[in-house]
Design a protein around this motif. Structure first.
Motif, PDB file in Angstrom:
ATOM      1  N   GLN A 186       0.808  -1.226   0.000  1.00 55.93           N
ATOM      2  CA  GLN A 186       0.000   0.000   0.000  1.00 55.93           C
ATOM      3  C   GLN A 186       0.839   1.272   0.000  1.00 55.93           C
ATOM      4  O   GLN A 186       0.296   2.374  -0.123  1.00 55.93           O
ATOM      5  CB  GLN A 186      -0.925   0.014   1.225  1.00 55.93           C
ATOM      6  CG  GLN A 186      -1.775  -1.227   1.394  1.00 55.93           C
ATOM      7  CD  GLN A 186      -2.611  -1.528   0.170  1.00 55.93           C
ATOM      8  OE1 GLN A 186      -3.240  -0.635  -0.409  1.00 55.93           O
ATOM      9  NE2 GLN A 186      -2.630  -2.789  -0.248  1.00 55.93           N
ATOM     10  N   LEU A 187       2.165   1.146   0.168  1.00 53.43           N
ATOM     11  CA  LEU A 187       3.004   2.333   0.263  1.00 53.43           C
ATOM     12  C   LEU A 187       3.069   3.074  -1.069  1.00 53.43           C
ATOM     13  O   LEU A 187       3.414   2.496  -2.091  1.00 53.43           O
ATOM     14  CB  LEU A 187       4.425   1.955   0.717  1.00 53.43           C
ATOM     15  CG  LEU A 187       4.676   1.875   2.217  1.00 53.43           C
ATOM     16  CD1 LEU A 187       6.093   1.390   2.482  1.00 53.43           C
ATOM     17  CD2 LEU A 187       4.431   3.216   2.884  1.00 53.43           C
ATOM     18  N   GLY A 188       2.733   4.337  -1.034  1.00 53.16           N
ATOM     19  CA  GLY A 188       2.741   5.163  -2.235  1.00 53.16           C
ATOM     20  C   GLY A 188       2.247   6.558  -1.900  1.00 53.16           C
ATOM     21  O   GLY A 188       2.161   6.935  -0.719  1.00 53.16           O
ATOM     22  N   PRO A 189       1.898   7.356  -2.910  1.00 55.56           N
ATOM     23  CA  PRO A 189       1.470   8.743  -2.662  1.00 55.56           C
ATOM     24  C   PRO A 189       0.259   8.846  -1.738  1.00 55.56           C
ATOM     25  O   PRO A 189       0.186   9.750  -0.899  1.00 55.56           O
ATOM     26  CB  PRO A 189       1.141   9.261  -4.065  1.00 55.56           C
ATOM     27  CG  PRO A 189       1.888   8.367  -4.998  1.00 55.56           C
ATOM     28  CD  PRO A 189       1.952   7.032  -4.340  1.00 55.56           C
ATOM     29  N   GLU A 190      -0.699   7.922  -1.876  1.00 54.97           N
ATOM     30  CA  GLU A 190      -1.890   7.987  -1.024  1.00 54.97           C
ATOM     31  C   GLU A 190      -1.523   7.728   0.438  1.00 54.97           C
ATOM     32  O   GLU A 190      -1.999   8.418   1.340  1.00 54.97           O
ATOM     33  CB  GLU A 190      -2.931   6.962  -1.492  1.00 54.97           C
ATOM     34  CG  GLU A 190      -3.472   7.206  -2.890  1.00 54.97           C
ATOM     35  CD  GLU A 190      -2.544   6.696  -3.984  1.00 54.97           C
ATOM     36  OE1 GLU A 190      -1.537   6.016  -3.652  1.00 54.97           O
ATOM     37  OE2 GLU A 190      -2.800   7.005  -5.159  1.00 54.97           O
ATOM     38  N   ALA A 191      -0.684   6.737   0.653  1.00 54.34           N
ATOM     39  CA  ALA A 191      -0.242   6.452   2.026  1.00 54.34           C
ATOM     40  C   ALA A 191       0.526   7.629   2.599  1.00 54.34           C
ATOM     41  O   ALA A 191       0.444   7.917   3.798  1.00 54.34           O
ATOM     42  CB  ALA A 191       0.615   5.188   2.041  1.00 54.34           C
ATOM     43  N   ALA A 192       1.286   8.320   1.746  1.00 58.86           N
ATOM     44  CA  ALA A 192       2.056   9.475   2.207  1.00 58.86           C
ATOM     45  C   ALA A 192       1.151  10.541   2.804  1.00 58.86           C
ATOM     46  O   ALA A 192       1.507  11.200   3.788  1.00 58.86           O
ATOM     47  CB  ALA A 192       2.874  10.055   1.062  1.00 58.86           C
TER      48      ALA A 192
END
Length: 259
Positions: A135-141
């Motif tokens: 799930q790590l990516g821009p949304e998680a950021a």
């Protein structure tokens, strides 16, 4: 507290304490401040060179993926830039993966290696951890902007707007398969593995890793003459997320590095 120009990266490092040098690296999204009391405890006896890896803390990102292999080369280049070697190296999680690759790729440059909470292969992480990595990516950021890690990053990062880029690149790294089993026995640095007893991978993986270093394969005899050079520490009551805060960790590391 300054920068070193190595491999096209302006790598931030800080020096604390005096004595034999110990290169220290933190986990994903960490700035040096995340080490908390561990850093001054280690620096009480040693010259600790704390490093912020590509895209982390004061170190700006560059136009390349984040990979354990390239960050390992960066750390080796920093050691040579400082005119040091052989030195001791210690890393936690992402920093441990970097330290392992540095020791594998640059034999002879590192005397002791302390790896904290890093499995020898990607598949060793628990399934729920791998799911989170996916799930790590821009949304998680965006969701992580409320976290202490983001607050620490925003305080020191040269380009705070790169936070989603960092999350995306770490996500890509976390989803990239690896298995270092064949290379672990080639490590020339005397190695200590440290895990929590409730870590993000099974304790059995720690025993497998230790065995590749020659540990846990035979009785040490009454006088300890067949004791392995490598060490394994399982810290009780700790998790992957607080293992570096274990009060017994500095003494364990100091005893190992002094041995």
């Amino acid at each position: 507290m300054t920068y070193a120009q190595v491999n096209g990266v302006s790598l931030w490092y800080e020096e604390h304490g005096q004595g034999e040098p110990l290169v220290l690296m933190g986990g994903g999204f960490w700035s040096i401040g995340a080490f908390g009391p561990l850093l001054p405890a280690l620096a009480a006896r040693r010259r600790v060179i704390a490093v912020e890896l590509q895209g982390h803390g004061h170190t700006a990102d560059v136009d390349r993926p984040i990979r354990y292999e390239t960050m390992g080369d960066d750390v080796a280049a920093l050691v040579r830039h400082l005119g040091l070697g052989p030195v001791d190296v210690m890393g936690y999680s992402l920093g441990a993966g970097t330290a392992l690759r540095a020791a594998i790729q640059h034999p002879g440059l590192f005397r002791h290696l302390v790896s904290v909470s890093m499995p020898l292969r990607r598949s060793a992480w628990f399934p729920e951890v791998l799911e989170g990595m996916a799930q790590l990516g821009p949304e998680a950021a965006e969701g992580m902007r409320q976290s202490p890690l983001y607050a620490m990053y925003a305080e020191v990062a040269p380009r705070v707007e790169d936070w989603p880029v960092l999350a995306t690149k770490i996500g890509e790294l976390a989803r990239r398969d690896y298995d270092w089993s064949a290379e672990i026995p080639t490590i020339t640095a005397r190695t200590m593995l440290v895990y929590a007893d409730a870590d993000s991978m099974p304790v059995t993986q720690a025993a497998e890793f230790f065995a590749l270093l020659g540990g846990g394969l035979r009785d040490a005899l009454w006088d300890g003459s067949r004791r392995p050079a490598a060490r394994l520490a399982i810290l009780p009551g700790r998790t992957h997320y607080d293992v570096t805060a274990a009060p017994e960790l500095p003494a364990l590391v100091d005893d190992f590095l002094s041995g």
